[in-house]
Scaffold this motif. Structure first.
Motif, PDB file in Angstrom:
ATOM      1  N   TYR A   6      -0.225  30.156 -20.984  1.00  0.00           N
ATOM      2  CA  TYR A   6      -1.513  30.651 -21.467  1.00  0.00           C
ATOM      3  C   TYR A   6      -2.648  29.996 -20.691  1.00  0.00           C
ATOM      4  N   ALA A   7      -2.540  28.695 -20.465  1.00  0.00           N
ATOM      5  CA  ALA A   7      -3.575  27.971 -19.726  1.00  0.00           C
ATOM      6  C   ALA A   7      -3.678  28.486 -18.291  1.00  0.00           C
ATOM      7  N   ILE A   8      -2.542  28.810 -17.696  1.00  0.00           N
ATOM      8  CA  ILE A   8      -2.550  29.358 -16.338  1.00  0.00           C
ATOM      9  C   ILE A   8      -3.294  30.686 -16.322  1.00  0.00           C
ATOM     10  N   LEU A   9      -2.962  31.574 -17.241  1.00  0.00           N
ATOM     11  CA  LEU A   9      -3.651  32.867 -17.311  1.00  0.00           C
ATOM     12  C   LEU A   9      -5.142  32.693 -17.585  1.00  0.00           C
ATOM     13  N   LYS A  14     -11.780  32.195 -15.468  1.00  0.00           N
ATOM     14  CA  LYS A  14     -12.885  31.255 -15.264  1.00  0.00           C
ATOM     15  C   LYS A  14     -13.209  30.999 -13.801  1.00  0.00           C
ATOM     16  N   VAL A  15     -12.401  31.541 -12.887  1.00  0.00           N
ATOM     17  CA  VAL A  15     -12.615  31.314 -11.457  1.00  0.00           C
ATOM     18  C   VAL A  15     -12.622  32.648 -10.718  1.00  0.00           C
ATOM     19  N   GLU A  16     -13.236  32.634  -9.546  1.00  0.00           N
ATOM     20  CA  GLU A  16     -13.269  33.833  -8.697  1.00  0.00           C
ATOM     21  C   GLU A  16     -11.864  34.192  -8.211  1.00  0.00           C
ATOM     22  N   GLU A  17     -11.152  33.193  -7.682  1.00  0.00           N
ATOM     23  CA  GLU A  17      -9.773  33.361  -7.249  1.00  0.00           C
ATOM     24  C   GLU A  17      -9.125  31.986  -7.172  1.00  0.00           C
ATOM     25  N   ALA A  18      -7.802  31.970  -7.168  1.00  0.00           N
ATOM     26  CA  ALA A  18      -7.082  30.694  -7.108  1.00  0.00           C
ATOM     27  C   ALA A  18      -5.657  30.941  -6.633  1.00  0.00           C
ATOM     28  N   CYS A  19      -5.061  29.892  -6.081  1.00  0.00           N
ATOM     29  CA  CYS A  19      -3.650  29.919  -5.696  1.00  0.00           C
ATOM     30  C   CYS A  19      -2.910  28.946  -6.616  1.00  0.00           C
ATOM     31  N   ALA A  20      -1.603  28.860  -6.472  1.00  0.00           N
ATOM     32  CA  ALA A  20      -0.796  27.993  -7.333  1.00  0.00           C
ATOM     33  C   ALA A  20      -1.259  26.542  -7.254  1.00  0.00           C
ATOM     34  N   GLU A  21      -1.571  26.069  -6.045  1.00  0.00           N
ATOM     35  CA  GLU A  21      -2.014  24.688  -5.884  1.00  0.00           C
ATOM     36  C   GLU A  21      -3.341  24.434  -6.595  1.00  0.00           C
ATOM     37  N   ASP A  22      -4.244  25.419  -6.573  1.00  0.00           N
ATOM     38  CA  ASP A  22      -5.520  25.287  -7.298  1.00  0.00           C
ATOM     39  C   ASP A  22      -5.273  25.168  -8.801  1.00  0.00           C
ATOM     40  N   VAL A  23      -4.363  25.980  -9.304  1.00  0.00           N
ATOM     41  CA  VAL A  23      -4.032  25.953 -10.732  1.00  0.00           C
ATOM     42  C   VAL A  23      -3.468  24.587 -11.108  1.00  0.00           C
ATOM     43  N   ILE A  24      -2.549  24.087 -10.300  1.00  0.00           N
ATOM     44  CA  ILE A  24      -1.936  22.787 -10.572  1.00  0.00           C
ATOM     45  C   ILE A  24      -2.991  21.685 -10.562  1.00  0.00           C
ATOM     46  N   ASP A  25      -3.865  21.699  -9.567  1.00  0.00           N
ATOM     47  CA  ASP A  25      -4.924  20.690  -9.489  1.00  0.00           C
ATOM     48  C   ASP A  25      -5.833  20.732 -10.718  1.00  0.00           C
ATOM     49  N   GLU A  30      -4.674  17.788 -18.067  1.00  0.00           N
ATOM     50  CA  GLU A  30      -4.210  18.067 -19.425  1.00  0.00           C
ATOM     51  C   GLU A  30      -2.699  18.312 -19.500  1.00  0.00           C
ATOM     52  N   TYR A  31      -2.131  18.900 -18.439  1.00  0.00           N
ATOM     53  CA  TYR A  31      -0.726  19.309 -18.468  1.00  0.00           C
ATOM     54  C   TYR A  31       0.130  18.552 -17.456  1.00  0.00           C
ATOM     55  N   GLY A  32      -0.368  17.468 -16.901  1.00  0.00           N
ATOM     56  CA  GLY A  32       0.318  16.736 -15.844  1.00  0.00           C
ATOM     57  C   GLY A  32       1.711  16.256 -16.190  1.00  0.00           C
ATOM     58  N   LYS A  33       2.005  16.027 -17.454  1.00  0.00           N
ATOM     59  CA  LYS A  33       3.323  15.536 -17.858  1.00  0.00           C
ATOM     60  C   LYS A  33       4.326  16.674 -18.100  1.00  0.00           C
ATOM     61  N   PHE A  34       3.871  17.915 -18.010  1.00  0.00           N
ATOM     62  CA  PHE A  34       4.765  19.058 -18.209  1.00  0.00           C
ATOM     63  C   PHE A  34       5.625  19.251 -16.961  1.00  0.00           C
ATOM     64  N   ARG A  35       6.933  19.353 -17.144  1.00  0.00           N
ATOM     65  CA  ARG A  35       7.831  19.576 -16.010  1.00  0.00           C
ATOM     66  C   ARG A  35       7.573  20.925 -15.344  1.00  0.00           C
ATOM     67  N   ALA A  36       7.070  21.889 -16.072  1.00  0.00           N
ATOM     68  CA  ALA A  36       6.829  23.223 -15.523  1.00  0.00           C
ATOM     69  C   ALA A  36       5.547  23.308 -14.699  1.00  0.00           C
ATOM     70  N   LEU A  37       4.781  22.230 -14.643  1.00  0.00           N
ATOM     71  CA  LEU A  37       3.570  22.247 -13.822  1.00  0.00           C
ATOM     72  C   LEU A  37       3.951  21.796 -12.409  1.00  0.00           C
ATOM     73  N   ASN A  38       4.682  22.672 -11.736  1.00  0.00           N
ATOM     74  CA  ASN A  38       5.076  22.430 -10.348  1.00  0.00           C
ATOM     75  C   ASN A  38       4.900  23.734  -9.576  1.00  0.00           C
ATOM     76  N   ARG A  39       4.915  23.626  -8.284  1.00  0.00           N
ATOM     77  CA  ARG A  39       4.596  24.766  -7.419  1.00  0.00           C
ATOM     78  C   ARG A  39       5.481  25.985  -7.710  1.00  0.00           C
ATOM     79  N   ASN A  40       6.778  25.806  -7.762  1.00  0.00           N
ATOM     80  CA  ASN A  40       7.683  26.943  -7.971  1.00  0.00           C
ATOM     81  C   ASN A  40       7.485  27.613  -9.325  1.00  0.00           C
ATOM     82  N   ALA A  41       7.330  26.820 -10.369  1.00  0.00           N
ATOM     83  CA  ALA A  41       7.159  27.387 -11.709  1.00  0.00           C
ATOM     84  C   ALA A  41       5.821  28.109 -11.842  1.00  0.00           C
ATOM     85  N   VAL A  42       4.770  27.547 -11.250  1.00  0.00           N
ATOM     86  CA  VAL A  42       3.457  28.196 -11.317  1.00  0.00           C
ATOM     87  C   VAL A  42       3.471  29.489 -10.503  1.00  0.00           C
ATOM     88  N   ILE A  43       4.090  29.466  -9.335  1.00  0.00           N
ATOM     89  CA  ILE A  43       4.197  30.697  -8.541  1.00  0.00           C
ATOM     90  C   ILE A  43       4.944  31.766  -9.325  1.00  0.00           C
TER      91      ILE A  43
END
Length: 88
Positions: A6-9, A14-25, A30-43
């Motif tokens: 939900y946070a990813i969506l 709130k932004v013009e555009e973003a890539c997976a790395e922007d989302v992770i950054d 807030e979500y840094g300890k989540f295992r799913a906050l990695n490049r492959n899962a976000v993509i």
């Protein structure tokens, strides 16, 4: 705290555009300890959102490490749908 997907969506409303790395950054604080906050899962989450018509690809580029970065944005209808179902 809302679920990570939900946070990813919501980020795309709130932004013009973003890539997976922007989302992770952005979400790392807030979500840094989540295992799913990695490049492959976000993509994967972004590709699912695109397949469901919530976001669309805007551009792509190679980063300095040789990874492809695909940028997305939430078009008006997608942003309206996201905001309808995911409240701040």
């Amino acid at each position: 705290m809302k679920p990570l997907n939900y946070a990813i969506l919501k980020h795309f409303t709130k932004v013009e555009e973003a890539c997976a790395e922007d989302v992770i950054d952005t979400l790392h604080g807030e979500y840094g300890k989540f295992r799913a906050l990695n490049r492959n899962a976000v993509i994967s989450a972004l590709m699912t959102a695109e397949a469901n018509g919530l976001i669309e690809e805007t551009k792509f580029e190679m980063d300095q490490s040789g990874f492809l970065r695909i940028y997305y944005h939430a078009h008006e209808e997608g942003a309206n749908t996201i905001n309808k179902y995911i409240k701040d």
